[in-house]
Write a protein that holds these residues in place. Structure first.
Motif, PDB file in Angstrom:
ATOM      1  N   GLY A  19       0.810  -1.203   0.000  1.00 29.00           N
ATOM      2  CA  GLY A  19       0.000   0.000   0.000  1.00 29.00           C
ATOM      3  C   GLY A  19       0.845   1.256   0.000  1.00 29.00           C
ATOM      4  N   GLU A  20       0.164   2.376  -0.192  1.00 33.36           N
ATOM      5  CA  GLU A  20       0.814   3.682  -0.184  1.00 33.36           C
ATOM      6  C   GLU A  20       1.082   4.096   1.252  1.00 33.36           C
ATOM      7  OE1 GLU A  20       1.602   5.677  -2.938  1.00 33.36           O
ATOM      8  OE2 GLU A  20       1.052   3.962  -4.183  1.00 33.36           O
ATOM      9  N   VAL A  21       2.285   4.571   1.521  1.00 33.99           N
ATOM     10  CA  VAL A  21       2.677   5.018   2.856  1.00 33.99           C
ATOM     11  C   VAL A  21       3.325   6.396   2.748  1.00 33.99           C
ATOM     12  CG1 VAL A  21       2.981   2.657   3.695  1.00 33.99           C
ATOM     13  CG2 VAL A  21       4.959   3.922   2.822  1.00 33.99           C
ATOM     14  N   GLU A  22       3.371   7.089   3.883  1.00 35.25           N
ATOM     15  CA  GLU A  22       4.010   8.399   3.922  1.00 35.25           C
ATOM     16  C   GLU A  22       5.511   8.265   4.171  1.00 35.25           C
ATOM     17  OE1 GLU A  22       1.602  10.193   6.960  1.00 35.25           O
ATOM     18  OE2 GLU A  22      -0.178   9.686   5.791  1.00 35.25           O
ATOM     19  N   GLU A  23       5.883   7.297   4.990  1.00 36.21           N
ATOM     20  CA  GLU A  23       7.284   7.021   5.300  1.00 36.21           C
ATOM     21  C   GLU A  23       7.385   5.618   5.850  1.00 36.21           C
ATOM     22  OE1 GLU A  23       8.660   6.568   8.592  1.00 36.21           O
ATOM     23  OE2 GLU A  23       6.691   6.672   9.468  1.00 36.21           O
ATOM     24  N   VAL A  24       8.611   5.074   5.827  1.00 35.37           N
ATOM     25  CA  VAL A  24       8.857   3.734   6.368  1.00 35.37           C
ATOM     26  C   VAL A  24      10.213   3.735   7.062  1.00 35.37           C
ATOM     27  CG1 VAL A  24       9.779   2.866   4.173  1.00 35.37           C
ATOM     28  CG2 VAL A  24       8.929   1.247   5.852  1.00 35.37           C
ATOM     29  N   THR A  25      10.292   3.016   8.181  1.00 38.73           N
ATOM     30  CA  THR A  25      11.542   2.854   8.919  1.00 38.73           C
ATOM     31  C   THR A  25      11.858   1.364   8.969  1.00 38.73           C
ATOM     32  OG1 THR A  25      11.055   4.807  10.241  1.00 38.73           O
ATOM     33  CG2 THR A  25      12.742   3.328  11.085  1.00 38.73           C
ATOM     34  N   ILE A  26      13.073   1.008   8.560  1.00 38.76           N
ATOM     35  CA  ILE A  26      13.465  -0.384   8.373  1.00 38.76           C
ATOM     36  C   ILE A  26      14.674  -0.710   9.249  1.00 38.76           C
ATOM     37  CG2 ILE A  26      14.284  -2.061   6.649  1.00 38.76           C
ATOM     38  CD1 ILE A  26      12.889  -0.152   4.546  1.00 38.76           C
ATOM     39  N   PRO A  27      14.666  -1.885   9.900  1.00 38.76           N
ATOM     40  CA  PRO A  27      15.826  -2.275  10.703  1.00 38.76           C
ATOM     41  C   PRO A  27      16.919  -2.897   9.830  1.00 38.76           C
ATOM     42  CG  PRO A  27      14.136  -3.952  10.900  1.00 38.76           C
ATOM     43  CD  PRO A  27      13.568  -2.848  10.034  1.00 38.76           C
ATOM     44  N   GLY A  28      17.816  -2.079   9.326  1.00 37.94           N
ATOM     45  CA  GLY A  28      18.897  -2.565   8.479  1.00 37.94           C
ATOM     46  C   GLY A  28      20.010  -3.180   9.312  1.00 37.94           C
ATOM     47  N   THR A  29      20.820  -4.003   8.708  1.00 32.38           N
ATOM     48  CA  THR A  29      21.927  -4.630   9.436  1.00 32.38           C
ATOM     49  C   THR A  29      22.995  -3.612   9.830  1.00 32.38           C
ATOM     50  OG1 THR A  29      22.936  -5.251   7.341  1.00 32.38           O
ATOM     51  CG2 THR A  29      21.642  -6.942   8.458  1.00 32.38           C
ATOM     52  N   GLU A  30      23.048  -2.480   9.150  1.00 34.10           N
ATOM     53  CA  GLU A  30      23.988  -1.414   9.496  1.00 34.10           C
ATOM     54  C   GLU A  30      23.317  -0.350  10.361  1.00 34.10           C
ATOM     55  OE1 GLU A  30      27.290  -1.457   8.729  1.00 34.10           O
ATOM     56  OE2 GLU A  30      26.849  -3.468   7.969  1.00 34.10           O
ATOM     57  N   GLY A  31      22.091  -0.620  10.777  1.00 37.44           N
ATOM     58  CA  GLY A  31      21.338   0.324  11.596  1.00 37.44           C
ATOM     59  C   GLY A  31      19.996   0.642  10.968  1.00 37.44           C
ATOM     60  N   GLU A  32      19.111   1.151  11.780  1.00 42.32           N
ATOM     61  CA  GLU A  32      17.770   1.513  11.330  1.00 42.32           C
ATOM     62  C   GLU A  32      17.862   2.689  10.353  1.00 42.32           C
ATOM     63  OE1 GLU A  32      14.203   1.706  14.184  1.00 42.32           O
ATOM     64  OE2 GLU A  32      14.902   3.767  14.005  1.00 42.32           O
ATOM     65  N   PHE A  33      17.023   2.661   9.304  1.00 47.67           N
ATOM     66  CA  PHE A  33      17.013   3.781   8.362  1.00 47.67           C
ATOM     67  C   PHE A  33      15.592   4.085   7.914  1.00 47.67           C
ATOM     68  CE2 PHE A  33      17.604  -0.004   5.795  1.00 47.67           C
ATOM     69  CZ  PHE A  33      16.844   0.203   4.656  1.00 47.67           C
ATOM     70  N   GLY A  34      15.361   5.346   7.631  1.00 46.81           N
ATOM     71  CA  GLY A  34      14.050   5.808   7.201  1.00 46.81           C
ATOM     72  C   GLY A  34      14.046   6.139   5.726  1.00 46.81           C
ATOM     73  N   VAL A  35      12.870   5.997   5.125  1.00 47.65           N
ATOM     74  CA  VAL A  35      12.710   6.257   3.703  1.00 47.65           C
ATOM     75  C   VAL A  35      11.474   7.126   3.496  1.00 47.65           C
ATOM     76  CG1 VAL A  35      12.344   5.233   1.418  1.00 47.65           C
ATOM     77  CG2 VAL A  35      13.739   4.021   3.116  1.00 47.65           C
ATOM     78  N   LEU A  36      11.657   8.187   2.721  1.00 46.16           N
ATOM     79  CA  LEU A  36      10.566   9.043   2.260  1.00 46.16           C
ATOM     80  C   LEU A  36      10.532   8.974   0.742  1.00 46.16           C
ATOM     81  CD1 LEU A  36      11.350  12.185   4.438  1.00 46.16           C
ATOM     82  CD2 LEU A  36       9.509  10.534   4.836  1.00 46.16           C
ATOM     83  N   ARG A  37       9.432   9.431   0.152  1.00 43.09           N
ATOM     84  CA  ARG A  37       9.339   9.476  -1.308  1.00 43.09           C
ATOM     85  C   ARG A  37      10.496  10.308  -1.851  1.00 43.09           C
ATOM     86  NH1 ARG A  37       5.861   8.222  -5.180  1.00 43.09           N
ATOM     87  NH2 ARG A  37       5.781   9.472  -7.065  1.00 43.09           N
ATOM     88  N   GLY A  38      11.088   9.852  -2.942  1.00 42.73           N
ATOM     89  CA  GLY A  38      12.192  10.571  -3.557  1.00 42.73           C
ATOM     90  C   GLY A  38      13.551  10.116  -3.051  1.00 42.73           C
ATOM     91  N   HIS A  39      13.572   9.091  -2.217  1.00 36.36           N
ATOM     92  CA  HIS A  39      14.830   8.569  -1.675  1.00 36.36           C
ATOM     93  C   HIS A  39      15.712   8.056  -2.803  1.00 36.36           C
ATOM     94  CE1 HIS A  39      17.552   6.185   0.827  1.00 36.36           C
ATOM     95  NE2 HIS A  39      17.009   6.751   1.899  1.00 36.36           N
ATOM     96  N   GLU A  40      17.002   8.153  -2.618  1.00 37.31           N
ATOM     97  CA  GLU A  40      17.952   7.582  -3.582  1.00 37.31           C
ATOM     98  C   GLU A  40      17.783   6.065  -3.638  1.00 37.31           C
ATOM     99  OE1 GLU A  40      20.362   8.891  -5.676  1.00 37.31           O
ATOM    100  OE2 GLU A  40      19.374  10.795  -5.201  1.00 37.31           O
ATOM    101  N   THR A  41      18.101   5.475  -4.758  1.00 35.83           N
ATOM    102  CA  THR A  41      18.052   4.026  -4.913  1.00 35.83           C
ATOM    103  C   THR A  41      19.025   3.393  -3.923  1.00 35.83           C
ATOM    104  OG1 THR A  41      17.452   4.238  -7.227  1.00 35.83           O
ATOM    105  CG2 THR A  41      18.390   2.142  -6.547  1.00 35.83           C
TER     106      THR A  41
END
Length: 135
Positions: A19-41
């Motif tokens: 679904g469509e979201v405003e933002e997402v926060t993911i537990p990466g192995t190098e640390g938690e990171f957030g993503v907003l629309r327009g994020h770099e690949t």
């Protein structure tokens, strides 16, 4: 909703969320990171932990197991072994799993293979308990 991005959480068994979201926060192995629309690949591995995202100003939470995520400017794909929403987690079962793992860990040395497996099981149980409390 041009300001939002598509989030897909996929496990081997099912599409846990799409679904469509405003933002997402993911537990990466190098640390938690957030993503907003327009994020770099970005490609990243995912660690056992809490994944959260916002829809309509409301936070939603998932307990996720290890896997990978792919981020593009308008889409986040999270491929993980397991993903459970806060509302679907059986807290009592998670508490029992935590207790079993803790009990068995006290009887093992850190050098044993089973110690590593039980440590991972304990981490999953603790994550599931924490996420379930946010339901």
């Amino acid at each position: 909703m041009a300001e939002e991005l598509l989030l897909e959480i996929v496990t081997p068994e099912k599409m846990a969320f799409s679904g469509e979201v405003e933002e997402v926060t993911i537990p990466g192995t190098e640390g938690e990171f957030g993503v907003l629309r327009g994020h770099e690949t970005l490609l990243s591995s995912v660690e056992i932990g809490e994944l959260s995202f916002t829809v309509g100003g409301k936070k939603q939470y998932f307990a996720v197991n290890t896997g990978y995520t792919e981020v593009t400017a308008n889409k986040v794909t999270v491929l993980v072994e397991t993903a459970e929403s806060a509302e679907t987690i059986n807290r009592e079962r998670a508490m029992r799993a935590k207790e079993r793992a803790e009990e068995k860990l006290t009887k093992l040395s850190k050098d044993e293979l089973e110690f590593e497996m039980l440590s991972i099981a304990l981490q999953r149980a603790v994550t599931r308990i924490g996420v379930s409390e946010k339901a």
